[in-house]
Write a protein that holds these residues in place. Structure first.
Motif, PDB file in Angstrom:
ATOM      1  N   GLY A 182      32.406   7.815  24.819  1.00  6.95           N
ATOM      2  CA  GLY A 182      33.210   7.982  26.021  1.00  6.95           C
ATOM      3  C   GLY A 182      34.511   7.222  26.029  1.00  6.95           C
ATOM      4  O   GLY A 182      35.129   7.034  27.081  1.00  6.95           O
ATOM      5  N   MET A 183      34.969   6.779  24.840  1.00  3.76           N
ATOM      6  CA  MET A 183      36.254   6.076  24.773  1.00  3.76           C
ATOM      7  C   MET A 183      37.336   7.005  24.235  1.00  3.76           C
ATOM      8  O   MET A 183      37.053   7.908  23.437  1.00  3.76           O
ATOM      9  CB  MET A 183      36.138   4.822  23.899  1.00  3.76           C
ATOM     10  N   VAL A 184      38.559   6.759  24.664  1.00  4.44           N
ATOM     11  CA  VAL A 184      39.677   7.586  24.220  1.00  4.44           C
ATOM     12  C   VAL A 184      40.967   6.801  24.424  1.00  4.44           C
ATOM     13  O   VAL A 184      41.103   6.044  25.388  1.00  4.44           O
ATOM     14  CB  VAL A 184      39.720   8.928  25.003  1.00  4.44           C
ATOM     15  N   THR A 185      41.914   6.940  23.495  1.00  6.12           N
ATOM     16  CA  THR A 185      43.209   6.285  23.656  1.00  6.12           C
ATOM     17  C   THR A 185      44.134   7.172  24.482  1.00  6.12           C
ATOM     18  O   THR A 185      43.917   8.380  24.628  1.00  6.12           O
ATOM     19  CB  THR A 185      43.879   6.000  22.304  1.00  6.12           C
ATOM     20  N   LEU A 186      45.183   6.567  24.993  1.00 10.93           N
ATOM     21  CA  LEU A 186      46.168   7.332  25.756  1.00 10.93           C
ATOM     22  C   LEU A 186      46.808   8.391  24.865  1.00 10.93           C
ATOM     23  O   LEU A 186      47.013   9.537  25.295  1.00 10.93           O
ATOM     24  CB  LEU A 186      47.231   6.395  26.323  1.00 10.93           C
ATOM     25  N   ASP A 187      47.108   8.040  23.621  1.00  8.95           N
ATOM     26  CA  ASP A 187      47.739   9.007  22.714  1.00  8.95           C
ATOM     27  C   ASP A 187      46.823  10.191  22.431  1.00  8.95           C
ATOM     28  O   ASP A 187      47.284  11.333  22.323  1.00  8.95           O
ATOM     29  CB  ASP A 187      48.122   8.313  21.404  1.00  8.95           C
ATOM     30  N   GLN A 188      45.522   9.955  22.294  1.00  8.21           N
ATOM     31  CA  GLN A 188      44.583  11.055  22.094  1.00  8.21           C
ATOM     32  C   GLN A 188      44.546  11.981  23.306  1.00  8.21           C
ATOM     33  O   GLN A 188      44.530  13.209  23.160  1.00  8.21           O
ATOM     34  CB  GLN A 188      43.179  10.502  21.812  1.00  8.21           C
ATOM     35  N   SER A 189      44.551  11.407  24.505  1.00 13.66           N
ATOM     36  CA  SER A 189      44.546  12.222  25.727  1.00 13.66           C
ATOM     37  C   SER A 189      45.838  13.010  25.873  1.00 13.66           C
ATOM     38  O   SER A 189      45.834  14.177  26.284  1.00 13.66           O
ATOM     39  CB  SER A 189      44.326  11.327  26.950  1.00 13.66           C
ATOM     40  N   LEU A 190      46.965  12.377  25.524  1.00 15.11           N
ATOM     41  CA  LEU A 190      48.253  13.075  25.596  1.00 15.11           C
ATOM     42  C   LEU A 190      48.296  14.243  24.609  1.00 15.11           C
ATOM     43  O   LEU A 190      48.746  15.343  24.947  1.00 15.11           O
ATOM     44  CB  LEU A 190      49.390  12.096  25.298  1.00 15.11           C
ATOM     45  N   ALA A 191      47.818  14.002  23.383  1.00 14.51           N
ATOM     46  CA  ALA A 191      47.819  15.067  22.371  1.00 14.51           C
ATOM     47  C   ALA A 191      46.935  16.226  22.805  1.00 14.51           C
ATOM     48  O   ALA A 191      47.291  17.399  22.619  1.00 14.51           O
ATOM     49  CB  ALA A 191      47.348  14.502  21.035  1.00 14.51           C
ATOM     50  N   GLN A 192      45.784  15.916  23.394  1.00 15.39           N
ATOM     51  CA  GLN A 192      44.892  16.976  23.858  1.00 15.39           C
ATOM     52  C   GLN A 192      45.530  17.791  24.971  1.00 15.39           C
ATOM     53  O   GLN A 192      45.381  19.019  25.029  1.00 15.39           O
ATOM     54  CB  GLN A 192      43.583  16.363  24.351  1.00 15.39           C
ATOM     55  N   ALA A 193      46.270  17.118  25.862  1.00 13.38           N
ATOM     56  CA  ALA A 193      46.946  17.830  26.953  1.00 13.38           C
ATOM     57  C   ALA A 193      48.020  18.768  26.417  1.00 13.38           C
ATOM     58  O   ALA A 193      48.228  19.864  26.943  1.00 13.38           O
ATOM     59  CB  ALA A 193      47.553  16.821  27.928  1.00 13.38           C
ATOM     60  N   VAL A 194      48.710  18.353  25.356  1.00 16.35           N
ATOM     61  CA  VAL A 194      49.720  19.220  24.734  1.00 16.35           C
ATOM     62  C   VAL A 194      49.053  20.416  24.068  1.00 16.35           C
ATOM     63  O   VAL A 194      49.474  21.568  24.229  1.00 16.35           O
ATOM     64  CB  VAL A 194      50.546  18.424  23.701  1.00 16.35           C
ATOM     65  N   LYS A 195      47.988  20.181  23.322  1.00 12.53           N
ATOM     66  CA  LYS A 195      47.302  21.261  22.604  1.00 12.53           C
ATOM     67  C   LYS A 195      46.689  22.287  23.559  1.00 12.53           C
ATOM     68  O   LYS A 195      46.617  23.476  23.233  1.00 12.53           O
ATOM     69  CB  LYS A 195      46.201  20.672  21.716  1.00 12.53           C
ATOM     70  N   SER A 196      46.261  21.826  24.725  1.00 15.43           N
ATOM     71  CA  SER A 196      45.650  22.747  25.692  1.00 15.43           C
ATOM     72  C   SER A 196      46.684  23.502  26.511  1.00 15.43           C
ATOM     73  O   SER A 196      46.333  24.356  27.334  1.00 15.43           O
ATOM     74  CB  SER A 196      44.724  21.967  26.633  1.00 15.43           C
ATOM     75  N   GLY A 197      47.971  23.192  26.304  1.00 16.27           N
ATOM     76  CA  GLY A 197      49.026  23.870  27.048  1.00 16.27           C
ATOM     77  C   GLY A 197      49.224  23.338  28.457  1.00 16.27           C
ATOM     78  O   GLY A 197      49.866  23.982  29.288  1.00 16.27           O
ATOM     79  N   SER A 198      48.696  22.133  28.728  1.00 13.99           N
ATOM     80  CA  SER A 198      48.802  21.570  30.076  1.00 13.99           C
ATOM     81  C   SER A 198      50.076  20.764  30.286  1.00 13.99           C
ATOM     82  O   SER A 198      50.611  20.709  31.397  1.00 13.99           O
ATOM     83  CB  SER A 198      47.586  20.666  30.355  1.00 13.99           C
ATOM     84  N   VAL A 199      50.562  20.122  29.218  1.00 15.33           N
ATOM     85  CA  VAL A 199      51.722  19.230  29.319  1.00 15.33           C
ATOM     86  C   VAL A 199      52.716  19.572  28.213  1.00 15.33           C
ATOM     87  O   VAL A 199      52.319  19.858  27.074  1.00 15.33           O
ATOM     88  CB  VAL A 199      51.284  17.750  29.197  1.00 15.33           C
ATOM     89  N   ALA A 200      53.999  19.538  28.543  1.00 18.19           N
ATOM     90  CA  ALA A 200      55.040  19.811  27.552  1.00 18.19           C
ATOM     91  C   ALA A 200      55.060  18.710  26.488  1.00 18.19           C
ATOM     92  O   ALA A 200      54.829  17.534  26.790  1.00 18.19           O
ATOM     93  CB  ALA A 200      56.400  19.894  28.234  1.00 18.19           C
ATOM     94  N   LEU A 201      55.348  19.097  25.251  1.00 17.77           N
ATOM     95  CA  LEU A 201      55.373  18.144  24.149  1.00 17.77           C
ATOM     96  C   LEU A 201      56.350  17.005  24.424  1.00 17.77           C
ATOM     97  O   LEU A 201      56.026  15.825  24.205  1.00 17.77           O
ATOM     98  CB  LEU A 201      55.754  18.858  22.853  1.00 17.77           C
TER      99      LEU A 201
END
Length: 369
Positions: free
Chosen positions: A331-350
């Motif tokens: 259940g741990m995750v870094t901020l960079d991992q969460s940001l990358a996942q948001a980009v890959k899912s199309g939720s946040v602009a690169l």
């Protein structure tokens, strides 16, 4: 340039100025904005979906109009604080149903005003998309949980959602220490006592000292920024209370470093050991514009596992990020991992995500794979 020590002459409230102000509040509600900003020489500004939006149809604000609005909002004791400290932060319910956190301050010798809207609806813990660590704390009886992030990152909403869940399911005694009190929380199954620092208690340190002998199960602390308050929070957590503390660091490692660096070198080993003993975890969060409208929560999670506690005790803080990167199953995750996942899912602009990344090389690698 006006003398910064000169105070505006007393004015009577102008009905026209107050009517304009109430109209701007109504516009904020209609457009579902989060903030209203008033500054001399500008038109009123709203924050919509994280972006500042000027109300171009409105007149440019004058010093006289803003002085009138401030005197309409603040009580006499609050005006005295403004005069002596050059700023004041309060919370008020306006138009009978709209509650705001209000920051009045001086800019270029003129009064300015920033207002954050505090929605009355209680946030739902399940609907907010919060990490599992937050949800698990509904049943936690002891330990220290940090919720951290910059201004406008949703920290208050997260704390409020967790308190609401505890309040509705547990027969506890909950005490919050806030400056100011933002949301009013009625007692449901728990007893909820909210104390405003500066009004109900002199300061955070004296309020925390009093809690050592008080029958409190859950304690919320909206600010930990001195040696004394950190020591007291750690002591309370070790005594079997659930402590929920709010920080302003953008990531978990930064928060621990901030707490450690409040103390001289000779005391850091002891403080880090106390922190490790009580730590449940740290959730760092951001709110970013979502592609298609609205905003999305981005979280970093550090759990107080035995390996994490060991590194904190040994002051090997830089190694914490490696544990977070490799402990997704826990259940741990870094901020960079969460940001990358948001980009890959199309939720946040690169470009938006890249601006927030902690380690640019790591982020680029995560996005490309």
């Amino acid at each position: 340039m006006p003398d910064t020590t000169e105070q505006p002459a007393p004015l009577k409230d102008s009905p026209t100025d107050i009517l304009h102000f109430e109209k701007w509040l109504a516009i904020l509600g209609e457009r579902q904005a989060t903030d209203l900003h008033l500054a001399v020489g500008n038109v009123p500004m709203l924050r919509l979906d994280g972006a500042i939006t000027p109300l171009l149809e409105e007149d440019i604000l004058t010093a006289e109009r803003l002085n009138t609005i401030v005197r309409h909002l603040l009580a006499e004791d609050e005006l005295k604080i403004l005069e002596s400290e050059r700023e004041v932060i309060v919370s008020q319910t306006l138009k009978k149903v709209m509650r705001f956190r209000i920051h009045v301050f001086y800019s270029r010798s003129f009064l300015s005003l920033s207002m954050r809207y505090l929605p009355a609806e209680e946030p739902n813990l399940e609907a907010l998309g919060l990490p599992d660590l937050i949800k698990e704390c509904r049943t936690a009886e002891r330990g220290l949980l940090f919720i951290t992030g910059p201004f406008d990152s949703g920290r208050t909403t997260t704390v409020r959602a967790l308190l609401s869940a505890i309040n509705q399911t547990r027969a506890d005694y909950i005490v919050t220490l806030e400056k100011p009190i933002e949301y009013l929380i009625p007692s449901v199954k728990s007893v909820v006592v909210q104390r405003a620092i500066g009004r109900d208690a002199k300061d955070f340190a004296s309020a925390l000292t009093a809690l050592n002998e008080e029958d409190a199960n859950v304690i919320v602390i909206s600010k930990l920024d001195t040696q004394e308050t950190v020591e007291q929070a750690l002591t309370l957590a070790a005594s079997g209370r659930l402590i929920i503390a709010v920080g302003d660091s953008r990531h978990a490692l930064g928060l621990i470093e901030q707490l450690r660096d409040l103390f001289p070198e000779s005391q850091r080993s002891r403080v880090l050991s106390l922190l490790a003993d009580s730590l449940i975890g740290i959730v760092a969060q951001l709110l970013l514009p979502r592609l298609g409208g609205g905003r999305i929560l981005i979280s970093e999670v550090l759990r107080g596992t035995n390996p994490v506690k060991s590194l904190i005790r040994d002051n090997k803080l830089v190694q914490l990020r490696t544990i977070m990167q490799t402990a997704r199953a826990e259940g741990m995750v870094t901020l960079d991992q969460s940001l990358a996942q948001a980009v890959k899912s199309g939720s946040v602009a690169l470009a938006t995500a890249k601006e927030q990344a902690i380690d640019q090389n790591q982020f680029n690698s995560l996005v490309s794979h």
